[in-house]
Design an enzyme around this catalytic site. Structure first.
Site, PDB file in Angstrom:
ATOM      1  N   GLY A 114      25.393  -1.582 -23.374  1.00  0.00           N
ATOM      2  CA  GLY A 114      26.533  -0.669 -23.483  1.00  0.00           C
ATOM      3  C   GLY A 114      27.788  -1.288 -22.911  1.00  0.00           C
ATOM      4  O   GLY A 114      27.743  -2.055 -21.949  1.00  0.00           O
ATOM      5  N   HIS A 453      -4.649  15.930  14.596  1.00  0.00           N
ATOM      6  CA  HIS A 453      -5.421  14.892  15.280  1.00  0.00           C
ATOM      7  C   HIS A 453      -6.718  14.648  14.520  1.00  0.00           C
ATOM      8  O   HIS A 453      -7.349  15.607  14.082  1.00  0.00           O
ATOM      9  CB  HIS A 453      -5.754  15.342  16.701  1.00  0.00           C
ATOM     10  CG  HIS A 453      -6.627  14.354  17.422  1.00  0.00           C
ATOM     11  ND1 HIS A 453      -6.133  13.180  17.942  1.00  0.00           N
ATOM     12  CD2 HIS A 453      -7.964  14.363  17.685  1.00  0.00           C
ATOM     13  CE1 HIS A 453      -7.130  12.515  18.506  1.00  0.00           C
ATOM     14  NE2 HIS A 453      -8.246  13.201  18.363  1.00  0.00           N
TER      15      HIS A 453
HETATM   16  C1  LIG Z   1      11.715  -7.310  -5.533  1.00  0.00           C
HETATM   17  C2  LIG Z   1      12.384  -6.012  -5.202  1.00  0.00           C
HETATM   18  C3  LIG Z   1      11.724  -5.065  -4.447  1.00  0.00           C
HETATM   19  C4  LIG Z   1      12.337  -3.861  -4.142  1.00  0.00           C
HETATM   20  N1  LIG Z   1      11.659  -2.951  -3.391  1.00  0.00           N
HETATM   21  C5  LIG Z   1      12.253  -1.785  -3.092  1.00  0.00           C
HETATM   22  C6  LIG Z   1      11.551  -0.798  -2.346  1.00  0.00           C
HETATM   23  O1  LIG Z   1      10.408  -0.998  -1.947  1.00  0.00           O
HETATM   24  N2  LIG Z   1      12.175   0.378  -2.098  1.00  0.00           N
HETATM   25  C7  LIG Z   1      13.461   0.623  -2.524  1.00  0.00           C
HETATM   26  O2  LIG Z   1      13.977   1.713  -2.275  1.00  0.00           O
HETATM   27  N3  LIG Z   1      14.147  -0.293  -3.228  1.00  0.00           N
HETATM   28  C8  LIG Z   1      13.577  -1.473  -3.525  1.00  0.00           C
HETATM   29  N4  LIG Z   1      14.257  -2.383  -4.271  1.00  0.00           N
HETATM   30  C9  LIG Z   1      15.646  -2.055  -4.710  1.00  0.00           C
HETATM   31  C10 LIG Z   1      15.614  -1.133  -5.928  1.00  0.00           C
HETATM   32  O3  LIG Z   1      14.874  -1.754  -6.958  1.00  0.00           O
HETATM   33  C11 LIG Z   1      17.024  -0.830  -6.372  1.00  0.00           C
HETATM   34  O4  LIG Z   1      17.753  -0.290  -5.283  1.00  0.00           O
HETATM   35  C12 LIG Z   1      17.039   0.167  -7.505  1.00  0.00           C
HETATM   36  O5  LIG Z   1      16.328  -0.304  -8.623  1.00  0.00           O
HETATM   37  C13 LIG Z   1      18.485   0.483  -7.921  1.00  0.00           C
HETATM   38  O6  LIG Z   1      18.460   1.425  -8.944  1.00  0.00           O
HETATM   39  P1  LIG Z   1      19.648   1.528 -10.001  1.00  0.00           P
HETATM   40  O7  LIG Z   1      19.304   2.690 -10.860  1.00  0.00           O
HETATM   41  O8  LIG Z   1      20.946   1.510  -9.330  1.00  0.00           O
HETATM   42  O9  LIG Z   1      19.605   0.176 -10.850  1.00  0.00           O
HETATM   43  P2  LIG Z   1      18.473  -0.665 -11.552  1.00  0.00           P
HETATM   44  O10 LIG Z   1      17.127  -0.256 -11.164  1.00  0.00           O
HETATM   45  O11 LIG Z   1      18.881  -2.080 -11.344  1.00  0.00           O
HETATM   46  O12 LIG Z   1      18.647  -0.287 -13.071  1.00  0.00           O
HETATM   47  C14 LIG Z   1      19.805  -0.626 -13.779  1.00  0.00           C
HETATM   48  C15 LIG Z   1      19.465  -0.658 -15.255  1.00  0.00           C
HETATM   49  O13 LIG Z   1      20.670  -0.788 -15.978  1.00  0.00           O
HETATM   50  C16 LIG Z   1      20.437  -1.626 -17.096  1.00  0.00           C
HETATM   51  N5  LIG Z   1      21.724  -2.171 -17.520  1.00  0.00           N
HETATM   52  C17 LIG Z   1      22.564  -2.963 -16.805  1.00  0.00           C
HETATM   53  N6  LIG Z   1      23.681  -3.207 -17.528  1.00  0.00           N
HETATM   54  C18 LIG Z   1      23.521  -2.576 -18.710  1.00  0.00           C
HETATM   55  C19 LIG Z   1      24.327  -2.467 -19.873  1.00  0.00           C
HETATM   56  N7  LIG Z   1      25.533  -3.037 -19.968  1.00  0.00           N
HETATM   57  N8  LIG Z   1      23.852  -1.746 -20.899  1.00  0.00           N
HETATM   58  C20 LIG Z   1      22.634  -1.146 -20.836  1.00  0.00           C
HETATM   59  N9  LIG Z   1      21.834  -1.215 -19.756  1.00  0.00           N
HETATM   60  C21 LIG Z   1      22.274  -1.917 -18.708  1.00  0.00           C
HETATM   61  C22 LIG Z   1      19.478  -2.684 -16.546  1.00  0.00           C
HETATM   62  O14 LIG Z   1      18.760  -3.279 -17.616  1.00  0.00           O
HETATM   63  C23 LIG Z   1      18.591  -1.841 -15.656  1.00  0.00           C
HETATM   64  O15 LIG Z   1      17.456  -1.367 -16.350  1.00  0.00           O
HETATM   65  C24 LIG Z   1      13.655  -3.595  -4.606  1.00  0.00           C
HETATM   66  C25 LIG Z   1      14.326  -4.532  -5.382  1.00  0.00           C
HETATM   67  C26 LIG Z   1      13.705  -5.731  -5.682  1.00  0.00           C
HETATM   68  C27 LIG Z   1      14.442  -6.727  -6.520  1.00  0.00           C
END
Ligand SMILES: Cc1cc2nc3c(=O)[nH]c(=O)nc-3n(C[C@H](O)[C@H](O)[C@H](O)COP(=O)(O)OP(=O)(O)OC[C@H]3O[C@@H](n4cnc5c(N)ncnc54)[C@H](O)[C@@H]3O)c2cc1C
Length: 474
Positions: A114, A453
């Site tokens: 998007g 407990h």
């Molecule tokens: C290895 C790892 C382990 C983690 N473990 C934890 C944990 O244990 N607990 C925790 O709370 N957090 C954890 N996190 C962090 C967590 O994954 C993120 O904070 C969370 O996913 C953020 O959510 P979000 O919805 O902001 O974005 P995201 O989950 O990053 O989702 C964003 C989405 O937007 C899509 N997107 C981007 N640009 C576009 C575009 N232009 N058009 C269409 N789609 C697009 C992407 O494809 C993606 O699917 C971890 C992260 C990693 C990398």
């Protein structure tokens, strides 16, 4: 002309898909745009698949310590491809779960990339190159973030020898000698996983302690525990140079005293932070302003400076955690519903003091609120309680006597300011303190609460008692 949605959510991570479902629950017409996998990083490449990997490591660890429980288990081996396959299967199950939930809530999904062409208009380009334009009264930017690359001079993570978290989750082979750069939550989980799986692991950290955002006592305890498990840890240490070839990775590391040491590793995992996915989505064209750290700038309800454009999750200010993204998703969905005339919703701005953080290394870490140092810095007169797992019957029965619970209270009012835990299952326990903090609890309620407990949760009670000179079991 195509229908106009009430809300379009750009990105379907735990921020985006939760916002979409909440908006749909409130009777709004909702679309989600996703370029890769529904569920975002969290379900597919973050929180969930890493926990599946760590669970395998935990089971292996328990098998290896079977004799401690009067059991024998011979010839126990880790099959890394099978462990990874299970983790990918868990991610895929949850991806299907989100697909189902969006369908159940009548959210339209547009698969493709998007980009804003105007504040309420997005072009969506599918993988085959075809493009459509969709329109919404409101658009939520929920595009998340990606791993920050190592600076060019220090090497590119190409997935062969130098790995980002994605490579580390689907490794081409088992590392024999692994260097982990950094010691934040994400990488320390990988250090723990690969150590349990049998790799020789070294962690280098620029700051003077591991997991530097946690309370200093938690950092010290974790460092000791990881070293006991065989992980080498070097703090106040910086990567100076890195060169990878087919044989391995040669690095130069600058230690505390300024001397540079050369070493070789089979593989390197680098996690030097994240970068928000806010380029090439037309934000400049529609005038959305970034904040001083180049995330999308929002107010406390998630509004950007452009009317009808909102933002949540990893593409706005941190902490960059799934549950924070989801909370913001609910807030924004409700604020949009309110803007569209719903008088029954009352969006709750995020209260940053009450966002828990969990790290699933071994032992686990969980915390909420102010550390002891931050509470002092903020000018509070404090009372601090600390209770070790060794004083807890259930922890001993489980063979998990390693850990403690530290609580920080305002000495004047008794308000719980922070809680910091390390040990078995603390990532499940922290929610007790989060609820307490959200209800602005004082020591009195926590002391008078009855804890079952035998449970490890009794350490939370005892820590509170300890802060007020009433500890029983130590
Ligand atoms: C290895 C790892 C382990 C983690 N473990 C934890 C944990 O244990 N607990 C925790 O709370 N957090 C954890 N996190 C962090 C967590 O994954 C993120 O904070 C969370 O996913 C953020 O959510 P979000 O919805 O902001 O974005 P995201 O989950 O990053 O989702 C964003 C989405 O937007 C899509 N997107 C981007 N640009 C576009 C575009 N232009 N058009 C269409 N789609 C697009 C992407 O494809 C993606 O699917 C971890 C992260 C990693 C990398």
């Amino acid at each position: 002309m195509a229908d106009i949605y009430d809300v379009i959510v750009l990105g379907s991570g735990p921020g985006g898909y939760v916002a979409a479902i909440r908006a749909a629950q409130l009777g709004l017409k909702v679309a989600v745009v996703e370029r890769e996998l529904l569920g975002g990083i969290c379900l597919n490449w973050g929180c969930i698949p890493t926990k599946a990997l760590l669970r395998s490591a935990e089971v292996l660890h328990n098998f290896k310590h079977a004799a401690d429980f009067g059991l024998s288990a011979d010839n126990v081996k880790a099959d890394l491809p099978a462990v990874v396959k299970r983790s990918r299967g868990v991610a895929s199950q949850l991806n299907q779960g989100v697909t189902y939930l969006l369908k159940k809530n009548k959210v339209t999904v547009h698969m493709g990339t998007g980009k804003f062409t105007a504040p309420g208009k997005l072009s969506v380009t599918a993988e085959d190159g075809s493009s459509t334009t969709i329109e919404g009264k409101h658009v939520i930017i929920a595009t998340g973030a990606r791993a920050r690359e190592l600076p060019k001079k220090t090497g590119k993570a190409d997935g062969k020898r130098i790995w980002t978290y994605r490579h580390a989750m689907t490794p081409p082979e088992m590392p024999t000698k692994l260097l982990v750069i950094g010691s934040g939550a994400i990488v320390i989980e990988f250090a723990s996983f690969y150590n349990d799986m049998g790799a020789e692991v070294t962690v280098i950290e620029m700051m003077d302690r591991v997991v530097p955002v946690e309370d200093a006592e938690v950092s010290a305890f974790l460092e000791k525990a990881l070293k006991k498990q065989g992980i080498k840890i070097q703090t106040s240490t910086k990567l100076e140079d890195i060169k990878a070839d087919d044989a391995g990775v040669a690095v130069k590391i600058k230690g505390k005293d300024g001397t540079i040491v050369e070493a070789t590793f089979s593989h390197v995992i680098a996690a030097v932070g994240i970068v928000p996915n806010i380029e090439n989505i037309g934000l400049e064209d529609i005038g959305v302003e970034p904040d001083e750290r180049f995330h999308v700038k929002i107010d406390d309800l998630g509004r950007t400076n452009v009317k009808g454009v909102w933002a949540i999750g990893d593409c706005v200010a941190g902490p960059w955690l799934a549950h924070k993204a989801s909370h913001e998703g609910i807030t924004v969905a409700e604020a949009i519903a309110q803007d569209l005339g719903n008088t029954e919703v009352h969006p709750h701005p995020l209260d940053r003091r009450n966002i828990p953080g969990c790290t699933y290394c071994h032992p686990q870490i969980a915390s909420v609120g102010l550390t002891e140092a931050k509470a002092k810095e903020a000018g509070y007169e404090i009372k601090v309680g600390n209770f070790p797992f060794i004083g807890n019957g259930k922890a001993i029965a489980l063979g998990e006597p390693e850990g403690f619970v530290k609580t920080v209270f305002d000495a004047k009012t008794g308000e719980l300011l922070g809680a910091h835990m390390i040990g078995a299952e603390v990532t499940e326990l922290i929610q007790g303190f989060v609820i307490g903090k959200t209800l602005e609890t004082t020591e009195e309620e926590l002391i008078n609460a009855i804890f079952p407990h035998p449970t490890i949760s009794e350490t939370m009670h005892e820590s509170t008692l300890a802060a007020f000179g009433r500890v029983i079991h130590i």
